[in-house]
Each structure stands twice: as structure tokens, then as C-alpha cells.
Design an enzyme around this catalytic site. Structure first.
Site, PDB file in Angstrom:
ATOM      1  CB  SER A  36     -29.950  29.467 -25.013  1.00 42.03           C
ATOM      2  OG  SER A  36     -31.317  29.377 -25.375  1.00 42.03           O
ATOM      3  CE1 TYR A  49     -30.818  26.045 -20.222  1.00 37.10           C
ATOM      4  CE2 TYR A  49     -31.979  27.513 -21.735  1.00 37.10           C
ATOM      5  CZ  TYR A  49     -31.058  26.506 -21.513  1.00 37.10           C
ATOM      6  OH  TYR A  49     -30.372  25.968 -22.561  1.00 37.10           O
TER       7      TYR A  49
END
Length: 159
Positions: A36, A49
Site C-alpha cells: 500500500s 495497517y
């Protein structure tokens, strides 16, 4: 938190280890991971995350170097916010993000495939200028010789 670590760290690590071993014995293969953009900017969202996605990025970069002469290609894809059902399943409102930040999943896949064909180790579908990532990587690698030394850096030395 344990679930996200299992999904984003443990599973990719185990899968990559098996794939690397199998593909390098065979002399060909590809390992593609989804990280990401948050791996690059942990300050803008949840640290757990983004940390797990940074792990995927680091693992991919390390494997790419380790496997470069084995016939195994390693690619990490770093999408930004992407329109998928995962947002709803996680209880998050994708509509809360500005529309210009959310990419269609088909566009992410198209960019990933083009990056794969170009043999990009890191593919960032929304980054218009790839020289920015190249400059960041160059700056990071330039620090390498100074990151572990037997003496304190002068800026930490007293008297």
C-alpha cells in the site's frame, strides 16, 4: 490487530517463502505482493495497517535482491485507496474520502500488469512521476553505509 498481522504479515511471508524456494529451484516464476502507499507515509493513517504494508514492501524489496539471479521476478504493488468491497466489510466508509483519492480496482490491476510487463519491482499506480520514488530509494540507499557504525555520530557526541 492480531487478524491484520496474520493477513498482512504472516500469510504473505509464508507464501513468499514457499514460492521463493519453489520458483528458485525451478529457475523461473514471479512473486507479486500487494502492499500500500501507506507503507511510504505511515503518518497519514493507522500505524498498524501501514506497518504491515511496510513489511510487505520491505519483504518484496529484499526478495527481489536475493532472487535477482535465480530467474524469479518479485513485484510489490502499492495502490492508494481502491474501490473494493473490503472497505464495507471492514466497516469503513469509502465515501468519506475525496473522490479524487479513490481509484477503480480495474485501473489498479491494469497498472499492476503494465508494471509487471516492465519488470518494475515497485509499482505505484497513482504516482505520476516515478522519479520521485527513484529519488527516495536513492536517498535511502545512500544512507546505508552510515546506518551502523562503531562510534556515535558527531551530532550525538558530547564534549
Amino acid at each position: 490487530m492480531t487478524r491484520i498481522v496474520q493477513l498482512n504479515v504472516v500469510a504473505p511471508m509464508r507464501l513468499a517463502a514457499v514460492a521463493a524456494r519453489t520458483f528458485s529451484k525451478r529457475g523461473s516464476g514471479s512473486i507479486i505482493s500487494i502492499a500500500s502507499v501507506l507503507a511510504l507515509v505511515p503518518e497519514i493513517m493507522d500505524g498498524v495497517y501501514s506497518g504491515t504494508k511496510a513489511f510487505v514492501l520491505n519483504l518484496s524489496q529484499s526478495l527481489a535482491v536475493q532472487l535477482k539471479d535465480s530467474g524469479v521476478f518479485v513485484q510489490a504493488i502499492l495502490p492508494g485507496a481502491t474501490r473494493t468491497e473490503i472497505w464495507e466489510r471492514a466497516g469503513n466508509d469509502l465515501g468519506a474520502l475525496p473522490a479524487e483519492m479513490v481509484m477503480d480496482v480495474n485501473d489498479v490491476v491494469d497498472a499492476a500488469m503494465i508494471g509487471f510487463d516492465r519488470r518494475e519491482t515497485i509499482t505505484i499506480p497513482s504516482l505520476p512521476d516515478d522519479t520521485q520514488f527513484a529519488a527516495m530509494t536513492e536517498a535511502r540507499l545512500a544512507m546505508a553505509p552510515d546506518l551502523s557504525r562503531s562510534v556515535l555520530a558527531p551530532r550525538y557526541q558530547t564534549a
